[in-house]
Design a protein around this motif. Structure first.
Motif: not given
Lengths: 262, 262, 262, 262, 262, 262
Positions: A256, A258-260
């Motif tokens: 997914k 990694p930056i949310d």
């Protein structure tokens, strides 16, 4: 069951090694060339989660976009994250193959694919003038479009809900330059301007590059690096599945962004 | 059965990492720190034959003098000799630990051991003046000895039947400098002369260095690199066996001098 | 009315020049030292809009965080954006003073101010170990807090609605490292880990840095470069207004974040 | 009696200066171009003994393979061995001419001569791929021969009783690469392998190069640098004596191999 | 009759080698240390004329200010001017010793001598701040003097009829910096300004340095390199003659300024 | 009244930018491209006096030979001489254009002009062999001339009363090389010798270059940098006045040679 060597040969047609950027580390990175492959996981990064998924699936091969080894290494132990990954994949007979800037650049690769999704005309290769790589693309929309509408189009195409922009939202743009992944340095922006583009699209931009675009009344679209490159995996699976009918190609479901975005 | 971490801790006392030459790659190079060790093979080089021997012996650890990885690497595949070795040892759960220039330099290491075998007095560290390493040794024989007699003494001590020399055979030498292994560059010879030595001993010399020794009427003894360094293995086995009574330490019996004197 | 030299002297106390990062270009960049100042505009960047605003306001000084000249220049003409700006400010007798990495680093500067806003304890200077600059800060929250709650706190403090994060949202963090502005390189992340922090905060991050934080189960908060640094302007106005009562200090109202979150 | 200039012109045909390796220092190194020559000493190195011999013989010229000056010098005094030599030869009106890597490389030179002595077929130039020099040779024996037999053949051809080898003694070799003198670096071995050779011959090898040959099951023959290059002197005397009938060309009888095999 | 070694020892007191500028090549440059000296020629440059004069005088030593060998050399033949000189002096048993930047810098050297001739007070060493050499001098005239009068004073002191100047002729100067010889780079001018001097004196200036002095209203006096340094020879002869009563020290009478003022 | 852009276009024909030496900074250096020009001052250097003169004359343009900005700059304040100049010219709407090494090199430029004044035959471009610039000239006098007579001719042509020479005054010279301005490095002298010239003319020479010319019996004429280049201004005024009849081109009357021959 297919010999790894056959898959590598095919990948080298999809993403010819000679199209890589100078200094990149690509290709067959870990394993034994005569491995027999029945399952192969496709991913952006060889993360611990992707490796775990591959072990659980019984895959013998991971094809990643980002190379597992980029900077040369001096040891392979569980004292580093990367060493732990290499020990794990070797222990589980998983081979690693990476197609990176050559997959960005090639005619079956990421940037050509995005050019097609945007339905661009007169598509040419794009990069700074001094670079031999020329892995990006520049081309024209059939009709002018506002910057905000182009950004919204990319949200759909790349399934990227974190797209941002610099420049006037209602600026009309038609000639568009882009490079998939982290080509956010100001020199790329300037190359796009010099080539007569109205807009430049990439990821991993810094403030001063966005500011320069804004001040020069140029359009800049800031994508998620993850989304802008992962868009290729489906297409890659199509190519590989068509070629190797007895091998199962699986896009990682554990990976997914990694930056949310909050 | 002993945890690898304990053996590494002990090796770091025998050959402190901070005594390595700048740029050397030493220590724990491949494997998992918590491995349980019952058998360990000692060798000069991690050759294919040594690995095969280790597999057959069921060893979980190889301690080598020369590092398996020296120049950093960008891939680990069976397409290279080194890659093949790394794949094999990881596949067979064999860990690799190397003590190289730190083992040359330390007080329990090679050069101190040779100084003892030669019964040298007033032993000091030795290296070129600019170097921070100072891993060699310089000291005095109790009595002057002819160069040829010293050479013959080394044939016995190092079990090296290929020793050669440069300089007058009957030259009397008493103050002796040496560095184990391939310290054959002319700068080491010159350092020995500057330090007041009568003779310098090492391996891997070129013609012009021998010529300079000869013309300066200095004694030079050209050992086999293999023999000059492998002499430490027995001593190392003693240290390790005394410390770890439940582990079997085995000097490789498959390894041999790659240079074959006809 | 105050002589520019007095304001520069005061700014050099607020942000001592010797605290700048090596290679930075700071201080008195354009103009005449004896100019009389009645109005001064404060901003992050000396944009065309800020210059226009300053002209309209009749300001004689712009104090910016980012230097108007960073890379040395070889001409000053209207053929470049930067040349045009310099011609304009000189033509309108506007002086330029920039406090950049020295303002990040100083005790009255950005990072100390953020440390205060977060109510951190045991605040130390922070940077990579090799750097002489040490302009960031590391300190401890009074109580552990989840990463998402810390991010939400920063949204309020920095008035930054584009904050993103990498790592588990519910990770408990207490020890926090940060550097205002574009300190997004992976080496800063690694320095934060080495210093025992739970979380690192800065701007201008690339994908691979976020991925490394995520894989190492570390907290990373990705701020807007604009918001993370512009927070200082109010405080700077307070300092300056208190010191120079006859000068009007105005935070630019025309400046805006060049990155536009859709 | 012949003018030195004529001999230099002829030597430049035998060993064209443009065939030297980049960075080599060759040709007319010490003396006066219009010297009249009646006696000339040929040698590998301009040693003190060779100079003494030349003085005693009344020679006006020394032609050496290794240059008397290689690294540029800043003084010429009797405080250094080299300075002493230069003072002596100038004092005694002895001129110095050296043909080094150009004599290795040329068609009348060392490597072509060795190729002839080995009766090689299809002889091509040989060097690492990146080098412009290409002074070595690669060619094929008429029949395959075991490595040990090839080594024994070289003992006879080069009158070198210190030849050693790496690799299996009974390995059949036919395609052979070699470079006269100290081309012992591993990169030459690898170039030989890449060119399809079965065996590489040179001098001044280190342990790790021999080990790599051994592990790759490749043949390596380690000659004496002295013998491998001095083989040319007789041939050179033939060429020179035929061309200059009034000059006496004398191969040094004082010179000997500085490396003494016990 | 004095052994050369004694003269060298004395010269090393007059001009200590450790006071040389980094990279300079000084001291005993050509010859044999045990030569017996009865006559010695002193000069600025070892020209063909000086060598001829020395041969005719029967001198065994030339002491020059400028080194005969400055850039290291790779051959010594009559094909170059410098080679011809070296061959000549060696052939005629003439030794060469040079005291260059160490003679500029030392307390018995050129700059201190000039300081004395100008009767300067509070004399300090002078050079650019970054340099370790500090061979020039800075000091104060007892009374202020106009630039033109100082120039005229130097015409007398240095016997230099080609002195020129930059700056106002009637500028009052008192604090004076200078470096003997070719220290004409602008950085020296700037160092003099930074040190609070009113005037800088040296030789070998370019237009842009003179222009900068003129525009900054600073005094610059442009001497002849030849005259500014040759002033030391008489003093050097005094020192040497007093020390070595049995040796004849002769200032070259054939040497002249190569630059001819029309 | 003429638009600046037109004058720049014409200057780029007179002195094509592509003929500049690598690394030079030439052309439009300060100002706005659409400025209307009625008066233009021509000069060698943009000095404070030239700027003052231009302001008093009401000029909108200064065309200089030496660039106002050469080394890139990081600030533009009155704390430096150069900054003060830039502030002044911008404040007074004076544009700066410089034609430097391109004006030396071009066919309408300085060196071609001097070649014409000397009535040279077979004029070729001249520079060191390694340089791409080739901005000097080499050619032949119709008749041989003594060096002193050539020097006297140049005194008249260049109106330079400070010309000096190295070499024999009565040496006959016919083939002459020269580069206007400060091409005084020894490498230019050597290039002139290699090209078969009898004499080399330039400015800004150091002692050792003059000495080399003298010792090699070569003719060297040392001009004033100022006079040797300022000779072009009249010719430049002719070109410009003929082209732009409505603009007044004025050679600075305030500029003078900063080096003052006593």
């Amino acid at each position: 069951m297919i010999n790894l060597e056959k898959i590598i040969e095919f990948m080298n047609i999809i993403a010819p090694p000679e199209q890589k950027e100078e200094g990149d580390n690509i290709g067959f990175l870990v394993g034994r060339i005569n491995s027999e492959i029945t399952k192969c996981v496709l991913c952006l990064d060889v993360t611990l989660e992707v490796i775990q998924e591959s072990i659980e699936l019984g895959a013998q091969l991971i094809i990643s976009h980002h190379p597992l080894i980029y900077k040369p290494i001096s040891s392979i132990t569980d004292q580093t994250l990367q060493g732990k990954k290499i020990l794990d994949v070797i222990k589980h007979n998983i081979n690693i193959f990476s197609a990176h800037t050559n997959l960005d650049a090639s005619e079956q690769g990421i940037n050509d694919y995005i050019a097609g999704l945007l339905d661009l005309q007169n598509v040419q290769r794009f990069d700074t003038q001094d670079s031999a790589w020329q892995g990006g693309r520049i081309g024209e929309m059939k009709e002018p479009i506002t910057l905000i509408n182009l950004a919204n189009k990319l949200i759909t195409i790349l399934q990227d809900n974190s797209i941002r922009l610099a420049g006037k939202r209602d600026k009309q743009v038609q000639k568009i330059a882009f490079i998939s992944g982290g080509a956010g340095k100001t020199e790329y922006l300037r190359a796009a301007i010099d080539m007569g583009a109205d807009c430049y699209i990439s990821a991993d931009f810094a403030h001063h590059t966005a500011l320069e675009a804004y001040e020069k009344d140029f359009g800049l679209i800031l994508c998620s690096h993850y989304c802008m490159e992962r868009v290729i995996l489906k297409r890659l699976r199509q190519f590989l599945s068509a070629q190797f009918k007895t091998v199962q190609f699986i896009i990682s479901s554990k990976e997914k962004n990694p930056i949310d975005t909050i």
